[in-house]
Design a protein around this motif. Structure first.
Motif, PDB file in Angstrom:
ATOM      1  N   VAL A 103       0.863  -1.176   0.000  1.00 42.39           N
ATOM      2  CA  VAL A 103       0.000   0.000   0.000  1.00 42.39           C
ATOM      3  C   VAL A 103       0.904   1.231   0.000  1.00 42.39           C
ATOM      4  N   LEU A 104       0.704   2.102  -0.990  1.00 42.22           N
ATOM      5  CA  LEU A 104       1.454   3.361  -1.061  1.00 42.22           C
ATOM      6  C   LEU A 104       0.513   4.501  -0.713  1.00 42.22           C
ATOM      7  N   VAL A 105       0.928   5.318   0.261  1.00 43.99           N
ATOM      8  CA  VAL A 105       0.157   6.520   0.600  1.00 43.99           C
ATOM      9  C   VAL A 105       0.854   7.727  -0.014  1.00 43.99           C
ATOM     10  N   ARG A 106       0.070   8.749  -0.349  1.00 44.15           N
ATOM     11  CA  ARG A 106       0.604   9.940  -1.013  1.00 44.15           C
ATOM     12  C   ARG A 106       1.233  10.929  -0.039  1.00 44.15           C
ATOM     13  N   THR A 107       1.050  10.727   1.264  1.00 42.85           N
ATOM     14  CA  THR A 107       1.646  11.611   2.266  1.00 42.85           C
ATOM     15  C   THR A 107       3.161  11.371   2.310  1.00 42.85           C
ATOM     16  N   GLY A 108       3.864  12.226   3.038  1.00 45.44           N
ATOM     17  CA  GLY A 108       5.311  12.073   3.160  1.00 45.44           C
ATOM     18  C   GLY A 108       5.971  12.142   1.795  1.00 45.44           C
ATOM     19  N   LYS A 109       6.731  11.119   1.467  1.00 45.30           N
ATOM     20  CA  LYS A 109       7.414  11.050   0.169  1.00 45.30           C
ATOM     21  C   LYS A 109       6.600  10.275  -0.857  1.00 45.30           C
ATOM     22  N   GLY A 110       5.342   9.989  -0.556  1.00 45.93           N
ATOM     23  CA  GLY A 110       4.513   9.177  -1.430  1.00 45.93           C
ATOM     24  C   GLY A 110       4.323   9.753  -2.821  1.00 45.93           C
ATOM     25  N   GLU A 111       4.044  11.050  -2.920  1.00 43.97           N
ATOM     26  CA  GLU A 111       3.869  11.688  -4.234  1.00 43.97           C
ATOM     27  C   GLU A 111       5.167  11.620  -5.033  1.00 43.97           C
ATOM     28  N   ARG A 112       6.284  11.856  -4.356  1.00 50.32           N
ATOM     29  CA  ARG A 112       7.600  11.788  -5.004  1.00 50.32           C
ATOM     30  C   ARG A 112       7.869  10.362  -5.503  1.00 50.32           C
ATOM     31  N   THR A 113       7.514   9.373  -4.686  1.00 53.52           N
ATOM     32  CA  THR A 113       7.692   7.968  -5.067  1.00 53.52           C
ATOM     33  C   THR A 113       6.862   7.642  -6.297  1.00 53.52           C
ATOM     34  N   LEU A 114       5.621   8.099  -6.303  1.00 57.51           N
ATOM     35  CA  LEU A 114       4.725   7.837  -7.429  1.00 57.51           C
ATOM     36  C   LEU A 114       5.218   8.523  -8.701  1.00 57.51           C
ATOM     37  N   ALA A 115       5.764   9.744  -8.576  1.00 61.15           N
ATOM     38  CA  ALA A 115       6.294  10.451  -9.742  1.00 61.15           C
ATOM     39  C   ALA A 115       7.502   9.706 -10.320  1.00 61.15           C
ATOM     40  N   LYS A 116       8.316   9.126  -9.438  1.00 63.35           N
ATOM     41  CA  LYS A 116       9.512   8.398  -9.856  1.00 63.35           C
ATOM     42  C   LYS A 116       9.176   7.008 -10.404  1.00 63.35           C
ATOM     43  N   HIS A 117       8.089   6.427  -9.874  1.00 62.09           N
ATOM     44  CA  HIS A 117       7.694   5.060 -10.239  1.00 62.09           C
ATOM     45  C   HIS A 117       6.210   5.035 -10.600  1.00 62.09           C
ATOM     46  N   PRO A 118       5.824   5.678 -11.709  1.00 63.24           N
ATOM     47  CA  PRO A 118       4.399   5.756 -12.067  1.00 63.24           C
ATOM     48  C   PRO A 118       3.763   4.393 -12.299  1.00 63.24           C
ATOM     49  N   GLU A 119       4.579   3.381 -12.565  1.00 62.10           N
ATOM     50  CA  GLU A 119       4.044   2.037 -12.775  1.00 62.10           C
ATOM     51  C   GLU A 119       3.334   1.490 -11.530  1.00 62.10           C
ATOM     52  N   LEU A 120       3.649   2.032 -10.350  1.00 63.40           N
ATOM     53  CA  LEU A 120       2.998   1.574  -9.122  1.00 63.40           C
ATOM     54  C   LEU A 120       1.491   1.833  -9.154  1.00 63.40           C
ATOM     55  N   ALA A 121       1.081   2.869  -9.895  1.00 65.42           N
ATOM     56  CA  ALA A 121      -0.334   3.233  -9.944  1.00 65.42           C
ATOM     57  C   ALA A 121      -1.174   2.183 -10.668  1.00 65.42           C
ATOM     58  N   ASP A 122      -0.546   1.404 -11.536  1.00 65.77           N
ATOM     59  CA  ASP A 122      -1.345   0.420 -12.274  1.00 65.77           C
ATOM     60  C   ASP A 122      -0.626  -0.912 -12.439  1.00 65.77           C
ATOM     61  N   ASP A 123       0.152  -1.311 -11.421  1.00 60.09           N
ATOM     62  CA  ASP A 123       0.865  -2.584 -11.514  1.00 60.09           C
ATOM     63  C   ASP A 123       0.003  -3.778 -11.114  1.00 60.09           C
ATOM     64  N   GLY A 124      -1.218  -3.504 -10.665  1.00 57.09           N
ATOM     65  CA  GLY A 124      -2.112  -4.595 -10.291  1.00 57.09           C
ATOM     66  C   GLY A 124      -1.860  -5.159  -8.903  1.00 57.09           C
ATOM     67  N   ARG A 125      -0.812  -4.704  -8.230  1.00 57.39           N
ATOM     68  CA  ARG A 125      -0.500  -5.182  -6.885  1.00 57.39           C
ATOM     69  C   ARG A 125      -0.629  -4.090  -5.843  1.00 57.39           C
ATOM     70  N   THR A 126      -0.094  -2.920  -6.170  1.00 58.25           N
ATOM     71  CA  THR A 126      -0.008  -1.834  -5.197  1.00 58.25           C
ATOM     72  C   THR A 126      -1.334  -1.106  -5.070  1.00 58.25           C
ATOM     73  N   CYS A 127      -1.804  -0.986  -3.833  1.00 58.49           N
ATOM     74  CA  CYS A 127      -2.991  -0.175  -3.545  1.00 58.49           C
ATOM     75  C   CYS A 127      -2.495   1.245  -3.278  1.00 58.49           C
ATOM     76  N   LEU A 128      -3.187   2.230  -3.795  1.00 56.84           N
ATOM     77  CA  LEU A 128      -2.776   3.625  -3.677  1.00 56.84           C
ATOM     78  C   LEU A 128      -3.865   4.421  -2.963  1.00 56.84           C
ATOM     79  N   PHE A 129      -3.470   5.163  -1.921  1.00 57.03           N
ATOM     80  CA  PHE A 129      -4.418   5.949  -1.133  1.00 57.03           C
ATOM     81  C   PHE A 129      -3.821   7.317  -0.819  1.00 57.03           C
ATOM     82  N   ASP A 130      -4.691   8.304  -0.581  1.00 57.59           N
ATOM     83  CA  ASP A 130      -4.227   9.648  -0.247  1.00 57.59           C
ATOM     84  C   ASP A 130      -3.453   9.670   1.062  1.00 57.59           C
ATOM     85  N   ASP A 131      -3.921   8.895   2.039  1.00 58.44           N
ATOM     86  CA  ASP A 131      -3.248   8.856   3.340  1.00 58.44           C
ATOM     87  C   ASP A 131      -3.654   7.593   4.082  1.00 58.44           C
TER      88      ASP A 131
END
Length: 188
Positions: free
Chosen positions: A147-175
């Motif tokens: 589970v990746l949250v967008r808080t902290g470094k989450g947005e930065r992580t998602l920008a660096k690894h956009p594949e996490l948003a649709d890899d079919g494994r990672t759940c993505l939440f605002d917080d």
């Protein structure tokens, strides 16, 4: 004995409290997100086991000591208890990146340590909530659902690894609170 399927493992900085590129070095700098504290309490009250696994290389770097870290974790535990919940266990890696330990995430040592402490032989099916790729990789190495949250470094992580948003494994939440809302609705 807790069940892995009812275990949520949280990274600390950026998930539970505000993170800092300068490190969270003092009790005054340890600023928990109110909604995260409430979310942990709700999970706990709903019968979930909540644990924390956190890299704390600031200790190896000399920015703060074990006593300061313990004071931060005492405050965290007190806030969660005040909300009616509990954190089952907190583990941390005090080592720096070059120390050659097996506990610094993305390595699985911290999570394996949690498994031993909580008497959960196999962590497969539990949840690992983090704001960095290393958190997710550590969790996945022992079978946790990422589970990746967008808080902290989450947005930065998602920008660096956009594949996490649709890899079919990672759940993505605002917080953390949004994840807990979803989890308690889906798995009461």
């Amino acid at each position: 004995m807790p069940l892995a399927e009812k275990l949520v493992i949280l990274d600390r900085d950026g998930v539970i409290n505000q993170d800092s590129d300068e490190y969270v070095k003092t009790l005054d700098e340890f600023l928990p997100y109110p909604q995260a504290i409430e979310a942990i309490a709700r999970l706990s009250k709903a019968g979930w086991t909540v644990a924390v696994a956190t890299n704390q290389s600031g200790i190896a770097r000399g920015y703060y000591d074990e006593a300061t870290l313990a004071a931060m974790h005492d405050r965290l535990n007190a806030l969660v208890v005040q909300g009616g919940g509990e954190i089952a266990h907190i583990v941390h890696c005090p080592h720096g990146p070059g120390d050659g330990c097996d506990c610094r995430k993305p390595l699985p040592g911290l999570l394996k340590q949690l498994g031993v402490e909580l008497e959960i032989e196999n962590l497969a099916g539990s949840w690992m909530v983090g704001d960095s790729l290393r958190d997710l990789e550590a969790g996945e190495s022992v079978g946790c659902r990422p589970v990746l949250v967008r808080t902290g470094k989450g947005e930065r992580t998602l920008a660096k690894h956009p594949e996490l948003a649709d890899d079919g494994r990672t759940c993505l939440f605002d917080d953390l609170a949004a994840f807990v809302d979803w989890l308690l609705e889906k798995h009461p």
